[in-house]
Design an enzyme around this catalytic site. Structure first.
Site, PDB file in Angstrom:
ATOM      1  N   ASN A  52       0.829  -1.222   0.000  1.00 53.42           N
ATOM      2  CA  ASN A  52       0.000   0.000   0.000  1.00 53.42           C
ATOM      3  C   ASN A  52       0.855   1.261   0.000  1.00 53.42           C
ATOM      4  O   ASN A  52       0.905   2.014   0.972  1.00 53.42           O
ATOM      5  CB  ASN A  52      -0.936  -0.002   1.212  1.00 53.42           C
ATOM      6  CG  ASN A  52      -1.690  -1.307   1.331  1.00 53.42           C
ATOM      7  OD1 ASN A  52      -1.112  -2.350   1.592  1.00 53.42           O
ATOM      8  ND2 ASN A  52      -2.978  -1.268   1.107  1.00 53.42           N
TER       9      ASN A  52
ATOM     10  N   HIS B 178      -6.676  -9.678   4.533  1.00 52.84           N
ATOM     11  CA  HIS B 178      -7.167  -8.850   5.638  1.00 52.84           C
ATOM     12  C   HIS B 178      -8.671  -9.084   5.668  1.00 52.84           C
ATOM     13  O   HIS B 178      -9.392  -8.623   4.780  1.00 52.84           O
ATOM     14  CB  HIS B 178      -6.833  -7.372   5.357  1.00 52.84           C
ATOM     15  CG  HIS B 178      -7.460  -6.407   6.306  1.00 52.84           C
ATOM     16  ND1 HIS B 178      -7.049  -6.285   7.600  1.00 52.84           N
ATOM     17  CD2 HIS B 178      -8.480  -5.515   6.144  1.00 52.84           C
ATOM     18  CE1 HIS B 178      -7.779  -5.352   8.210  1.00 52.84           C
ATOM     19  NE2 HIS B 178      -8.663  -4.878   7.339  1.00 52.84           N
TER      20      HIS B 178
ATOM     21  N   ASP C   6       1.910  -4.926  12.941  1.00 56.54           N
ATOM     22  CA  ASP C   6       1.002  -4.111  12.119  1.00 56.54           C
ATOM     23  C   ASP C   6       1.474  -2.655  12.146  1.00 56.54           C
ATOM     24  O   ASP C   6       0.683  -1.733  12.344  1.00 56.54           O
ATOM     25  CB  ASP C   6      -0.444  -4.237  12.620  1.00 56.54           C
ATOM     26  CG  ASP C   6      -1.440  -3.668  11.607  1.00 56.54           C
ATOM     27  OD1 ASP C   6      -1.119  -3.663  10.412  1.00 56.54           O
ATOM     28  OD2 ASP C   6      -2.527  -3.204  12.019  1.00 56.54           O
TER      29      ASP C   6
ATOM     30  N   GLY D  28      -4.427   3.138  12.318  1.00 54.60           N
ATOM     31  CA  GLY D  28      -3.135   2.461  12.420  1.00 54.60           C
ATOM     32  C   GLY D  28      -2.232   3.039  13.475  1.00 54.60           C
ATOM     33  O   GLY D  28      -2.427   4.164  13.935  1.00 54.60           O
TER      34      GLY D  28
END
Length: 428
Positions: free
Chosen positions: A100, A185, A310, A329
């Site tokens: 990403n 995901h 993560d 996040g």
């Protein structure tokens, strides 16, 4: 580089079933020459001066399977150099980077650029993922064969999910044909639409729209049903709920797959969000305490294979907004090990179980020869003072973005040295 000798260390290497007091010898080439209880002062050359670790622990270099790096496109959040420094401070020597970026990692020319950039700027082992679909739009598959031949380790749409079952079936068939690893995901978009935190009392109290656990479970059920027909290498990136664990427990007997969990979901729950703490806006969201306990038990029982950080760096501007506008996040690579050790110190998990989920298990899933202290392998390892207390302060974090989810948290256990290929690249 001259030979290095370490003695009086507690060594844990799950891959080689080592859990003993002993030492480590590193060759001039930066490879592991000897390890374990046979390495002690009695059988070292008398002229050599060994490094006495005085009971500190030696773990294989950690393998983090879910890391977002800002390069290319978001270098202001994190680049390969700052990611390396943050990883080394946390004992992580190998990372799997998500696609990403801007542009998305979905074609061969971008992969070539990424590998060159990683080689020039990174001090750790970078294993890049490519996206499952072009531009992570969930419509057209990327060229798995071509990308894999260029060194892509796995395929995932990162923070996005393949919603179309027909497309997912085609992806699994392609992955089966060429032996690719698919990382999903798990989140159904319709059920999770506009959701920000776990659906429940806390969401109602804060007036925020919730993400129900069924959004995760329904996607897992679908994919595992498809997997019964097409047996490919399939990994669920992060689990977050008790119900998902129940599904996995039942399906493990029927079909082969692996799963991971974020250290955030193992250590925190939705109550930690308090009054709109945007640094705890995560995906998957933090859920109930019952869910957190179920995840810890899942790890203990071997239903969950891997713990990930993560690590998703975001600049302060994108976090210091209203909860609905704030980016999702948290930065977490340098606190991954220390936060995981909390589960050992409070008696929830055995130390070996934790280290296995951070080293040999991810390496096995990825089919890479990392996360172990095997003789002849690169000397990638970290030295840890397992009882050292410290407090997380964002200004002291090495990562370029300081969006930690555990600001001011008291932790026990700190990495004091990290070595890659026998070179000490981090020292506390």
């Amino acid at each position: 580089m001259k030979k290095q000798y370490f003695i009086n260390a507690n060594i844990i290497d799950p891959h080689n079933s080592i859990n003993e007091t002993g030492g480590l010898i590193i060759s001039e080439e930066g490879k592991i020459e000897a390890v374990g209880k046979k390495v002690n002062t009695n059988n070292l050359p008398s002229r050599e001066k060994p490094i006495d670790l005085k009971g500190k622990y030696i773990f294989p270099g950690l393998v983090d399977m879910r890391v977002f790096v800002g390069e290319p496109g978001y270098e202001y959040k994190e680049n390969f150099r700052t990611l390396s420094n943050a990883a080394l401070a946390g004992g992580v020597t190998s990372v799997v980077t998500m696609p990403n970026t801007d542009p998305i990692i979905d074609n061969v020319s971008i992969v070539d650029f990424l590998k060159r950039r990683g080689r020039d700027k990174s001090r750790i082992n970078i294993f890049p993922c490519a996206s499952l679909t072009k531009n992570i739009e969930g419509n057209n598959m990327t060229e798995f064969g071509l990308l894999q031949s260029k060194g892509i380790i796995a395929f995932t749409d990162g923070i996005k999910t393949i919603q179309n079952p027909r497309l997912m079936s085609r992806i699994m068939n392609s992955a089966k044909d060429i032996g690719s690893l698919i990382m999903q995901h798990a989140e159904d978009y319709e059920l999770a639409k506009n959701g920000m935190i776990n659906s429940g009392i806390i969401a109602s109290k804060l007036g925020l729209s919730g993400i129900p656990e069924i959004a995760e479970r329904i996607l897992i059920e679908r994919d595992l049903t498809l997997l019964e027909k097409v047996k490919c290498r399939y990994h669920i990136s992060q689990l977050s709920s008790q119900k998902s664990i129940e599904v996995i427990k039942h399906r493990k007997e029927i079909v082969k797959f692996t799963s991971g969990v974020s250290v955030n979901n193992l250590s925190l729950n939705e109550n930690d969000i308090g009054d709109f703490r945007t640094f705890l806006k995560l995906s998957p969201p933090l859920r109930r305490e019952e869910d957190r306990i179920a995840l810890v038990e899942g790890l203990k029982d071997g239903l969950i294979d891997v713990i990930v950080s993560d690590h998703k760096p975001e600049d302060e501007e994108s976090k210091r907004l209203t909860f609905s506008q704030a980016a999702t996040g948290a930065s977490g690579i340098e606190t991954l090990l220390s936060l995981s050790l909390e589960l050992y110190h409070n008696g929830s998990l055995k130390l070996e179980t934790l280290i296995k989920a951070l080293t040999s298990n991810p390496a096995k899933i990825l089919k890479i020869d990392k996360g172990n202290l095997s003789i002849g392998n690169d000397a990638d390892f970290c030295v840890v003072d397992i009882n050292k207390p410290w407090i997380v302060k964002k200004e002291k974090l090495v990562s370029k973005s300081k969006n930690t989810s555990i600001e001011d948290k008291k932790l026990q256990g700190k990495v004091t040295n990290t070595f890659v290929k026998g070179k000490e690249l981090f020292k506390l």
